[in-house]
Design a protein around this motif. Structure first.
Motif, PDB file in Angstrom:
ATOM      1  N   GLN A 115       1.170  -0.980   0.107  1.00 10.88           N
ATOM      2  CA  GLN A 115       0.187   0.107  -0.233  1.00 10.88           C
ATOM      3  C   GLN A 115       1.149   1.175   0.134  1.00 10.88           C
ATOM      4  N   ALA A 116       2.157   1.186   0.070  1.00  8.11           N
ATOM      5  CA  ALA A 116       3.131   2.606   0.085  1.00  8.11           C
ATOM      6  C   ALA A 116       3.121   2.504  -1.342  1.00  8.11           C
ATOM      7  N   GLU A 117       3.911   3.709  -1.211  1.00  7.75           N
ATOM      8  CA  GLU A 117       3.710   5.456  -2.196  1.00  7.75           C
ATOM      9  C   GLU A 117       5.373   5.177  -1.960  1.00  7.75           C
ATOM     10  N   VAL A 118       6.402   4.943  -2.950  1.00  8.31           N
ATOM     11  CA  VAL A 118       7.645   5.558  -2.546  1.00  8.31           C
ATOM     12  C   VAL A 118       8.128   6.177  -3.898  1.00  8.31           C
ATOM     13  N   VAL A 119       9.117   8.014  -3.360  1.00  2.82           N
ATOM     14  CA  VAL A 119       9.565   8.688  -4.794  1.00  2.82           C
ATOM     15  C   VAL A 119      11.125   8.489  -4.349  1.00  2.82           C
ATOM     16  N   ILE A 120      11.881   7.220  -5.782  1.00  2.00           N
ATOM     17  CA  ILE A 120      12.743   7.872  -5.983  1.00  2.00           C
ATOM     18  C   ILE A 120      13.461   8.833  -7.480  1.00  2.00           C
ATOM     19  N   VAL A 121      14.232   9.005  -6.540  1.00  3.13           N
ATOM     20  CA  VAL A 121      14.721  10.811  -7.090  1.00  3.13           C
ATOM     21  C   VAL A 121      16.675  10.103  -7.717  1.00  3.13           C
ATOM     22  N   GLY A 122      16.459   9.945  -9.201  1.00  2.00           N
ATOM     23  CA  GLY A 122      17.712   9.455  -9.419  1.00  2.00           C
ATOM     24  C   GLY A 122      17.815   7.441  -9.635  1.00  2.00           C
ATOM     25  N   ALA A 123      18.419   7.684 -11.355  1.00  2.00           N
ATOM     26  CA  ALA A 123      18.099   6.094 -11.502  1.00  2.00           C
ATOM     27  C   ALA A 123      19.591   5.544 -12.183  1.00  2.00           C
ATOM     28  N   VAL A 148       3.202  -3.794  -9.229  1.00  2.00           N
ATOM     29  CA  VAL A 148       4.113  -2.782  -8.484  1.00  2.00           C
ATOM     30  C   VAL A 148       3.765  -1.401  -9.906  1.00  2.00           C
ATOM     31  N   ALA A 149       2.728  -0.537  -9.165  1.00  2.00           N
ATOM     32  CA  ALA A 149       2.336   0.036 -10.053  1.00  2.00           C
ATOM     33  C   ALA A 149       3.986   1.285 -10.190  1.00  2.00           C
ATOM     34  N   VAL A 150       4.200   1.622 -11.499  1.00  2.00           N
ATOM     35  CA  VAL A 150       5.175   2.357 -11.548  1.00  2.00           C
ATOM     36  C   VAL A 150       4.997   4.187 -12.564  1.00  2.00           C
ATOM     37  N   ASP A 151       5.036   5.006 -11.900  1.00  2.00           N
ATOM     38  CA  ASP A 151       5.369   6.272 -12.572  1.00  2.00           C
ATOM     39  C   ASP A 151       7.155   6.632 -12.968  1.00  2.00           C
ATOM     40  N   PHE A 152       7.175   7.506 -14.080  1.00  2.00           N
ATOM     41  CA  PHE A 152       8.644   8.001 -14.297  1.00  2.00           C
ATOM     42  C   PHE A 152       7.742   9.546 -14.624  1.00  2.00           C
ATOM     43  N   SER A 153       9.456  10.222 -14.673  1.00  2.00           N
ATOM     44  CA  SER A 153       9.171  12.151 -15.082  1.00  2.00           C
ATOM     45  C   SER A 153      10.411  12.107 -15.511  1.00  2.00           C
ATOM     46  N   ALA A 154      10.566  12.412 -16.788  1.00  2.00           N
ATOM     47  CA  ALA A 154      12.734  13.195 -17.366  1.00  2.00           C
ATOM     48  C   ALA A 154      12.462  14.268 -16.769  1.00  2.00           C
ATOM     49  N   ARG A 155      12.192  15.072 -16.140  1.00  2.00           N
ATOM     50  CA  ARG A 155      11.957  16.292 -15.764  1.00  2.00           C
ATOM     51  C   ARG A 155      13.467  16.363 -14.488  1.00  2.00           C
ATOM     52  N   ARG A 156      13.916  17.497 -14.719  1.00  2.00           N
ATOM     53  CA  ARG A 156      14.829  17.448 -13.773  1.00  2.00           C
ATOM     54  C   ARG A 156      13.789  18.073 -12.224  1.00  2.00           C
ATOM     55  N   ASP A 174      11.535  24.549  -7.553  1.00  2.00           N
ATOM     56  CA  ASP A 174      10.443  24.766  -7.898  1.00  2.00           C
ATOM     57  C   ASP A 174       9.130  23.858  -8.714  1.00  2.00           C
ATOM     58  N   ASN A 175       9.889  22.325  -8.539  1.00  2.00           N
ATOM     59  CA  ASN A 175       8.963  21.213  -8.517  1.00  2.00           C
ATOM     60  C   ASN A 175       8.726  20.577  -7.521  1.00  2.00           C
ATOM     61  N   ALA A 176       9.753  20.413  -6.370  1.00  2.00           N
ATOM     62  CA  ALA A 176      10.271  19.303  -5.856  1.00  2.00           C
ATOM     63  C   ALA A 176       8.582  18.751  -5.260  1.00  2.00           C
ATOM     64  N   LEU A 177       7.969  20.124  -4.509  1.00  2.00           N
ATOM     65  CA  LEU A 177       7.128  19.500  -3.325  1.00  2.00           C
ATOM     66  C   LEU A 177       6.018  19.085  -4.370  1.00  2.00           C
ATOM     67  N   ARG A 178       5.802  19.574  -5.375  1.00  2.00           N
ATOM     68  CA  ARG A 178       4.841  18.302  -5.980  1.00  2.00           C
ATOM     69  C   ARG A 178       4.689  17.005  -6.731  1.00  2.00           C
ATOM     70  N   PHE A 179       6.449  16.681  -6.574  1.00  2.00           N
ATOM     71  CA  PHE A 179       6.512  14.788  -6.777  1.00  2.00           C
ATOM     72  C   PHE A 179       6.330  15.043  -5.240  1.00  2.00           C
ATOM     73  N   VAL A 180       6.678  15.216  -3.601  1.00  2.00           N
ATOM     74  CA  VAL A 180       6.968  14.335  -3.042  1.00  2.00           C
ATOM     75  C   VAL A 180       5.277  13.809  -2.127  1.00  2.00           C
ATOM     76  N   THR A 203       7.875   6.272  -7.835  1.00  2.00           N
ATOM     77  CA  THR A 203       7.740   7.018  -8.687  1.00  2.00           C
ATOM     78  C   THR A 203       9.246   7.145  -8.796  1.00  2.00           C
ATOM     79  N   ILE A 204      10.038   7.277 -10.360  1.00  2.00           N
ATOM     80  CA  ILE A 204      11.436   7.202 -10.665  1.00  2.00           C
ATOM     81  C   ILE A 204      11.360   8.176 -11.145  1.00  2.00           C
ATOM     82  N   LEU A 205      12.883   9.894 -10.748  1.00  2.00           N
ATOM     83  CA  LEU A 205      12.658  10.762 -11.152  1.00  2.00           C
ATOM     84  C   LEU A 205      14.332  10.632 -11.888  1.00  2.00           C
ATOM     85  N   ASP A 206      14.443  10.820 -13.329  1.00  2.00           N
ATOM     86  CA  ASP A 206      15.355  10.529 -13.237  1.00  2.00           C
ATOM     87  C   ASP A 206      15.846  11.649 -14.860  1.00  2.00           C
ATOM     88  N   ASP A 207      16.072  12.594 -15.224  1.00  2.00           N
ATOM     89  CA  ASP A 207      16.628  12.905 -16.614  1.00  2.00           C
ATOM     90  C   ASP A 207      17.763  12.867 -17.258  1.00  2.00           C
TER      91      ASP A 207
END
Length: 255
Positions: A30-38, A100-108, A112-118, A58-62
């Motif tokens: 039931q958890a949601e984990v945001v990973i900054v950097g792959a 596992v459901a996976v979201d991703f973003s290639a935005r740095r 300006d956007n960190a709060l929205r991601f976490v 949610t995987i974040l890497d540009d």
């Protein structure tokens, strides 16, 4: 939620641990984990968190995969060179565990956007390689009251910490590094080198700390920094004290 027969089989080695059990496994699902950097840290962390059954990643890497990455970024292969890391990571997770459901973003990610991601995450894992990103992520986690596990490596060294800066007696990452910045002449991994296995150690340990935060087993690592020296080899842990003048967590408005 009720675990299916397939899930009981897949996560059996977790479930037989009294510190996790069926209740802990349900928390993971039931958890949601945001990973900054792959990259070097994110690669093993992504694999272990997906294998553990974290319900949403949610995987974040540009960045894109380069040949020089493959010495430590074990999520990728030679055939992946030139492809976007975040999109590739999503495909690898989906192949590893369909739970596992996976979201991703290639935005740095930045201020300006960190709060929205976490916002809304159960835990954030930061394996980024610069202070600007780390501090933006840390400040957002403190504001959103989301636990942050941060990890960093260099040469034969690794450090991993867990931060809950919104709590009155707990520091945030900024309490540790202050207003650190990335100098133009700062040495990089490309210039100084890094042992690939240190990235694996840091990423795996960070994944362990994420699972600890979700399930709640053992002793809390919040406010403690774990330091690894691969040359000695040895590990030590130090306690980081909350900075009352920290502009992220030391003010009454964000406490």
């Amino acid at each position: 939620m009720t675990l299916s027969d397939e899930q009981l089989d897949r996560y059996a080695r977790h479930i037989v641990l009294k510190e996790i059990g069926g209740a802990g496994q349900r928390k993971l699902l039931q958890a949601e984990v945001v990973i900054v950097g792959a990259g070097g840290i994110g690669s093993p962390a992504i694999q272990y968190l997906a294998a553990a059954g974290v319900g949403r990643l949610t995987i974040l890497d540009d960045d894109k995969v380069e040949l020089a990455n493959l010495q430590r970024q074990v999520l990728f292969t030679t055939r992946d060179i030139g492809a976007a890391k975040s999109r590739l990571a999503k495909r690898k997770v989906e192949a590893l565990n369909p739970d596992v459901a996976v979201d991703f973003s290639a935005r740095r990610i930045g201020p300006d956007n960190a709060l929205r991601f976490v916002e809304g995450a159960t835990v954030v894992l930061d394996g980024s390689d610069n202070f600007a990103t780390r501090l933006a992520v840390s400040d957002a986690c403190t504001r959103a009251r989301v636990p942050l596990v941060s990890a960093a490596i260099g040469q034969f060294q690794a450090q991993i910490g867990t931060w809950r800066g919104w709590e009155p007696d707990r520091p945030c990452y900024r309490c540790f590094v202050g207003d650190a910045f990335d100098a133009d002449d700062c040495d990089t991994c490309a210039e100084l080198g890094v042992l690939g296995a240190m990235a694996g150690l840091a990423g795996t340990f960070a994944a362990l700390e994420v699972v600890r935060e979700i399930v709640g087993f053992g002793q809390s690592s919040s406010g403690r920094l774990h330091l690894f020296n691969g040359l000695t080899p040895e590990m030590r842990s130090i306690r980081i004290v909350k900075d009352p003048s920290c502009r992220a967590c030391g003010q009454p408005a964000t406490a």
